[in-house]
Design an enzyme around this catalytic site. Structure first.
Site, PDB file in Angstrom:
ATOM      1  N   LYS A   3      30.540  29.351 -12.362  1.00  0.00           N
ATOM      2  CA  LYS A   3      30.102  27.955 -12.409  1.00  0.00           C
ATOM      3  C   LYS A   3      29.249  27.676 -11.183  1.00  0.00           C
ATOM      4  CE  LYS A   3      31.888  25.692 -16.005  1.00  0.00           C
ATOM      5  NZ  LYS A   3      31.098  24.839 -16.905  1.00  0.00           N
ATOM      6  N   ASP A  27      25.387  21.479 -18.499  1.00  0.00           N
ATOM      7  CA  ASP A  27      26.707  20.872 -18.355  1.00  0.00           C
ATOM      8  C   ASP A  27      26.486  19.406 -18.022  1.00  0.00           C
ATOM      9  OD1 ASP A  27      29.496  20.380 -17.870  1.00  0.00           O
ATOM     10  OD2 ASP A  27      29.750  22.480 -17.358  1.00  0.00           O
TER      11      ASP A  27
END
Length: 228
Positions: free
Chosen positions: A18, A58
């Protein structure tokens, strides 16, 4: 950690990294967002690739931003590698119904859960949190199955519409949220049957989940939404 398990279900050799930035797109112009994406990719392109690391959108990063990033990647590498970024537009290597997949999939899953109890979405009042890609498409599918969506939210707070968020209202929401990057409180100003509630302070429960007569809760914003 959770992303590793998600990716393991695909059968593809994807990990669970991430990353992101501290750039806040709220209130920024289209040109400012584009310039940031291009500057970000000026360094990121050295560390990604179809067989190295594959970035995806995202929170705050949708099709617009992925398009800017992919364009900057091509310019920096002279490589039209379609597997380098996910979430691209269909016109340059993206997948059909990719934007709808998560929201639709959530509703299909809940539909099967309801079926085990002899229930269907038709007529049920549904609380949806968020107003991004997942939330809007979950709302769209709930409406298609006859449910009544009564809430949407963003980081500023949430709206409750006692009359329900119908397809016309949902289409209106897509302009401030997907085009102008506005705030959900604009919905309450636009539609007389809706009320806006500011976001709860940190540590306090989210009152969205206590909306009247709600039978189904669909958290579609961020993680850890249901607890205090």
């Amino acid at each position: 950690f959770e992303q590793i398990f998600k990716n393991s279900l695909t059968g593809l050799s994807l990990g669970g990294g991430k990353g992101g930035s501290d750039f806040d797109p709220k209130g920024k112009t289209e040109a400012e967002v584009r310039r940031f994406c291009q500057a970000f990719m000026a360094e990121l392109h050295r560390h990604i690739g179809a067989d190295i690391d594959v970035p995806a959108g995202d929170i705050g990063v949708g099709g617009r931003e992925i398009g800017y990033l992919f364009g900057a990647y091509k310019r920096a590498t002279n490589d039209f590698s379609l597997g380098t970024l996910t979430g691209k537009g269909v016109g340059f290597g993206g997948s059909l119904v990719r934007p709808e997949t998560t929201g639709y999939g959530l509703v299909y899953f809940v539909r099967e859960m309801l079926a085990t109890r002899g229930l269907v979405f038709s007529g049920l009042r549904v609380a949806v949190s968020g107003s991004g890609n997942v939330a809007l498409h979950a709302c769209e599918k709930v409406l298609a199955l006859g449910g009544v969506v009564v809430t949407l939210s963003d980081s500023s707070g949430w709206v409750y519409d006692s009359d329900g968020i119908d397809p016309a209202k949902l289409a209106w929401v897509k302009d401030p949220k997907e085009v102008r990057r506005g705030r959900i409180k604009e919905y309450a100003a636009k539609f007389s049957g809706a009320a806006f509630h500011p976001a709860a302070a940190k540590g306090e429960p989210n009152r969205l989940w206590t909306s009247p007569d709600v039978s189904v809760a669909l958290p579609c914003a961020t993680q850890n939404e249901l607890g205090p």
